[in-house]
Design a protein around this motif. Sequence first.
Motif, short mmCIF file in Angstrom:
data_model
loop_
_atom_site.label_atom_id
_atom_site.label_comp_id
_atom_site.label_asym_id
_atom_site.label_seq_id
_atom_site.Cartn_x
_atom_site.Cartn_y
_atom_site.Cartn_z
N GLY A 223 -4.75 2.85 13.94
CA GLY A 223 -4.71 1.55 14.59
C GLY A 223 -4.80 0.38 13.61
N LEU A 224 -4.41 0.59 12.36
CA LEU A 224 -4.53 -0.43 11.33
C LEU A 224 -3.24 -1.22 11.10
CD1 LEU A 224 -6.56 1.69 8.74
CD2 LEU A 224 -7.44 0.01 10.39
N VAL A 225 -2.18 -0.86 11.82
CA VAL A 225 -0.87 -1.49 11.64
C VAL A 225 -0.62 -2.49 12.77
CG1 VAL A 225 1.62 -1.03 11.59
CG2 VAL A 225 0.04 0.49 10.38
N ASP A 226 -0.24 -3.71 12.41
CA ASP A 226 0.05 -4.75 13.39
C ASP A 226 1.52 -4.78 13.79
OD1 ASP A 226 -2.64 -5.85 13.27
OD2 ASP A 226 -2.08 -6.66 11.30
N GLU A 227 2.39 -4.42 12.85
CA GLU A 227 3.83 -4.50 13.09
C GLU A 227 4.53 -3.33 12.42
OE1 GLU A 227 5.13 -8.43 11.75
OE2 GLU A 227 3.11 -9.17 12.20
N VAL A 228 5.71 -2.99 12.94
CA VAL A 228 6.55 -1.93 12.37
C VAL A 228 7.92 -2.53 12.09
CG1 VAL A 228 7.69 0.28 12.81
CG2 VAL A 228 5.33 -0.07 13.56
N VAL B 298 0.87 -1.18 0.00
CA VAL B 298 0.00 0.00 0.00
C VAL B 298 0.90 1.23 0.00
CG1 VAL B 298 -1.75 1.31 1.27
CG2 VAL B 298 -1.83 -1.21 1.26
N ILE B 299 0.65 2.13 -0.96
CA ILE B 299 1.41 3.38 -1.05
C ILE B 299 0.45 4.54 -1.25
CG2 ILE B 299 3.40 2.18 -2.05
CD1 ILE B 299 2.71 3.48 -4.76
N GLY B 300 0.97 5.75 -1.12
CA GLY B 300 0.19 6.94 -1.40
C GLY B 300 0.40 7.41 -2.82
N VAL C 86 2.66 -1.67 4.24
CA VAL C 86 2.31 -0.27 4.05
C VAL C 86 3.60 0.54 4.10
CG1 VAL C 86 0.99 1.68 4.97
CG2 VAL C 86 0.13 -0.63 5.25
N CYS C 87 3.86 1.31 3.06
CA CYS C 87 5.06 2.13 3.04
C CYS C 87 4.95 3.22 4.10
CB CYS C 87 5.26 2.76 1.66
SG CYS C 87 5.75 1.55 0.42
N ALA C 88 6.03 3.38 4.85
CA ALA C 88 6.07 4.42 5.87
C ALA C 88 5.97 5.79 5.21
CB ALA C 88 7.36 4.30 6.68
#
Length: 197
Positions: free
Chosen positions: A146-151, A66-68, A133-135
């Motif tokens: 709150g949609l991110v499980d891991e970093v 997922v990117i912007g 998901v790209c940072a």
Amino acid sequence: MARVIMQAVVSVDGYIAYPDDTVGPLFDWYGNGDVTVRANDEWQFRVSRASADYVQPFWDEVKVTVIGRHLFDTTDGWSGVPAAGEQLVVVTHRPLPEEWRARFPDAPFHTAGSVEEAIERAKDLAGDGLVCVCAGDVGGQAFSAGLVDEVAMDVAPVVLGEGVRFFGDHTGTVLLGDPDAVVQGDRVLHLHYTVKH
């Protein structure tokens, strides 16, 4: 069920690019080793053995990225090939350019009007795989929602001093779990955290 991970190469002071979107020395470690790793059929890099043992299994697990829209425009949509995974979701309020679609008619790219919609769509597409998901702005919005499980952070030993922040405009305190992985590569430190919900 798909897991959602926010990931990027980041400077020690928390930036993923300079203000002009160039990455300077952040990606130097992608070419400083003797082991070839493949993100996909188009993208390959030569990294140290330690980095290869960390990033290759990660890339193999990614099913959807997922990117912007800004990153899409900056990279020309990676010439129709997702940087990782089999499909890509672009968060955008505008259709992808017709001339781009004409050049890459088979590109496995989808669009979504919001970060929430993008993550939902990516999870559906990924099945039991990994959504990356790209940072940056989109990653920070997903993190804040709150949609991110891991970093996952690939920390390069450089201080950029300014630029695009890893967590975008996110503010506030969020406690992460202890690192699940800490791997020292050559000119990079790979860190992986679970997000406490």
